[in-house]
Design an enzyme around this catalytic site. Structure first.
Site, PDB file in Angstrom:
ATOM      1  N   ALA A   1       0.773  -1.134   0.126  1.00  0.00           N
ATOM      2  CA  ALA A   1      -0.105   0.163  -0.237  1.00  0.00           C
ATOM      3  C   ALA A   1       0.976   1.389  -0.032  1.00  0.00           C
ATOM      4  O   ALA A   1       1.961   1.365   0.643  1.00  0.00           O
ATOM      5  CB  ALA A   1      -0.742  -0.154   1.133  1.00  0.00           C
TER       6      ALA A   1
ATOM      7  N   CYS B   1      -2.566  -8.377   6.268  1.00  0.00           N
ATOM      8  CA  CYS B   1      -2.325  -7.288   6.786  1.00  0.00           C
ATOM      9  C   CYS B   1      -2.372  -7.106   8.257  1.00  0.00           C
ATOM     10  O   CYS B   1      -3.476  -7.641   8.848  1.00  0.00           O
ATOM     11  CB  CYS B   1      -3.042  -6.415   6.096  1.00  0.00           C
TER      12      CYS B   1
ATOM     13  N   ASP C   1      11.458 -10.991   3.528  1.00  0.00           N
ATOM     14  CA  ASP C   1      13.230 -10.744   3.495  1.00  0.00           C
ATOM     15  C   ASP C   1      13.939 -11.279   2.302  1.00  0.00           C
ATOM     16  O   ASP C   1      15.148 -11.666   2.345  1.00  0.00           O
ATOM     17  CB  ASP C   1      13.672 -11.296   4.716  1.00  0.00           C
TER      18      ASP C   1
ATOM     19  N   GLY D   1       9.141  -7.691  -1.875  1.00  0.00           N
ATOM     20  CA  GLY D   1       8.444  -6.660  -1.504  1.00  0.00           C
ATOM     21  C   GLY D   1       9.369  -5.282  -1.013  1.00  0.00           C
ATOM     22  O   GLY D   1       9.709  -4.675  -1.975  1.00  0.00           O
ATOM     23  N   ARG D   2       9.726  -5.258   0.039  1.00  0.00           N
ATOM     24  CA  ARG D   2      10.515  -4.101   0.641  1.00  0.00           C
ATOM     25  C   ARG D   2      11.848  -4.072  -0.298  1.00  0.00           C
ATOM     26  O   ARG D   2      12.502  -2.895  -0.569  1.00  0.00           O
ATOM     27  CB  ARG D   2      10.970  -3.923   2.062  1.00  0.00           C
TER      28      ARG D   2
END
Ligand SMILES: Cc1cc2nc3c(=O)[nH]c(=O)nc-3n(C[C@H](O)[C@H](O)[C@H](O)COP(=O)(O)O)c2cc1C
Length: 296
Positions: free
Chosen positions: A11, A92, A188, A210-211
């Site tokens: 998001a 979430c 990770d 993701g990150r």
């Protein structure tokens, strides 16, 4: 569902412009940001900004969240056809989502999660996947996996942490792929090498990043990215974001600055100066001058 490596839903991050860059560097599929099923059913116009654009429609899942099986099913019917498939958010851990019984709250109410999957599947013709965590406060992945499969989902994505863990500790990849439906491991995974290890450990069919992709959309590519190309990507990202959100781009780009300047000289001072900029052209010039200095 569509290949071995995808961009995880985030998001506020995985909007059209960012997805586009990740696709260019090798992401095979992606998700929209999570969209509230309630707001879809109430036909709130702001949702339009989340839906995939034409050119990416065949590889972007629309992710919805909610707790009422019938509202989820209604929302699914409305968003069906706006993306490649529908993904249900059951991972979430954010308080305001969990309070409403949605997101990872569904992991402590598997009966409800199953009913949601079942009703959504019944109402649409497209594929339906579910994104989960290991469990609410302990690792109950086996139970969750069985519930998701029994309810008829077409694929499962798992972030290897419990909801209670939020983002602390290390994600586990030590899970078992029973092989009933496509199974993707997440958490990770910060490089293609690590993706390979996570896949081997879990036996997963693929991974989500993701990150690790924030400010590094080239993470999906085997090629090394030099300084010149890094600047080109940054400038292009700013242009695409401007195309998407207009003048707000300068502010919205801030969440990518840290990633794009990772391991660069004087990055800390540079970041401070960039965080004040409100104008897109000024932002581009500031990046260009910084990279010129780095190259000198
Ligand atoms: C800023 C941010 C926003 C996120 N938003 C969503 C979301 O909308 N839907 C979802 O299923 N997961 C969301 N996640 C979780 C990610 O998809 C992913 O599962 C998690 O970050 C772990 O993967 P990573 O270590 O590769 O980042 C979000 C994560 C972050 C950091």
């Amino acid at each position: 569902m569509l290949g071995e490596i995808g961009l995880a839903p985030m998001a506020g991050v995985t909007n059209w412009s960012f997805r586009k860059l990740c696709f260019e560097y090798g992401a095979q599929f992606a998700f929209t940001e999570m969209i509230s099923a309630d707001s879809v059913v109430r036909n709130i116009s702001i949702n339009n900004k989340y839906f995939p654009r034409c050119e990416e429609k065949d590889k972007v899942a629309v992710q919805i969240f909610g707790s009422d099986p019938f509202i989820m099913a209604q929302a699914a019917k409305i968003v069906e056809g706006k993306g490649a498939w529908i993904d249900i958010n059951a991972g979430c851990p954010v308080k305001k989502i969990v309070k409403r019984g949605a997101g990872s709250a569904l992991l402590r109410d598997l009966k409800r999660l199953k009913q949601i999957i079942y009703e959504v599947k019944k109402n649409v013709n497209c594929k339906v996947s579910v994104k989960v965590r290991l469990g609410w406060e302990k690792n109950e992945f086996e139970k969750i996996y069985n519930a998701v499969v029994e309810a008829g989902a077409d694929a499962i994505f798992v972030h290897g942490r419990t909801a209670k863990q939020m983002y602390s500790g290390k994600a586990t990849w030590e899970l078992k792929n029973e092989g009933y439906i496509p199974f993707y491991i997440n958490g990770d995974i910060n490089s293609l090498e690590i993706a390979k290890i996570a896949k081997e450990i879990s036996g997963a069919d693929g991974v989500l990043i993701g990150r690790g992709a924030i400010g590094s959309p080239w993470i999906f590519s085997k090629n090394q990215i030099g300084l010149v190309e890094r600047l080109e990507i940054i400038l292009r990202h700013i242009d695409l974001l401007y195309e998407e959100v207009g003048e707000r781009a300068a502010v919205e780009f801030r969440k990518f600055v840290s990633g794009y300047t990772k391991n660069l000289r004087n990055a800390r001072e540079f970041r401070v100066s960039v965080m004040k900029i409100l104008d897109v052209e000024e932002l581009k010039t500031t990046f260009t001058l910084y990279f010129e200095k780095l190259a000198a």
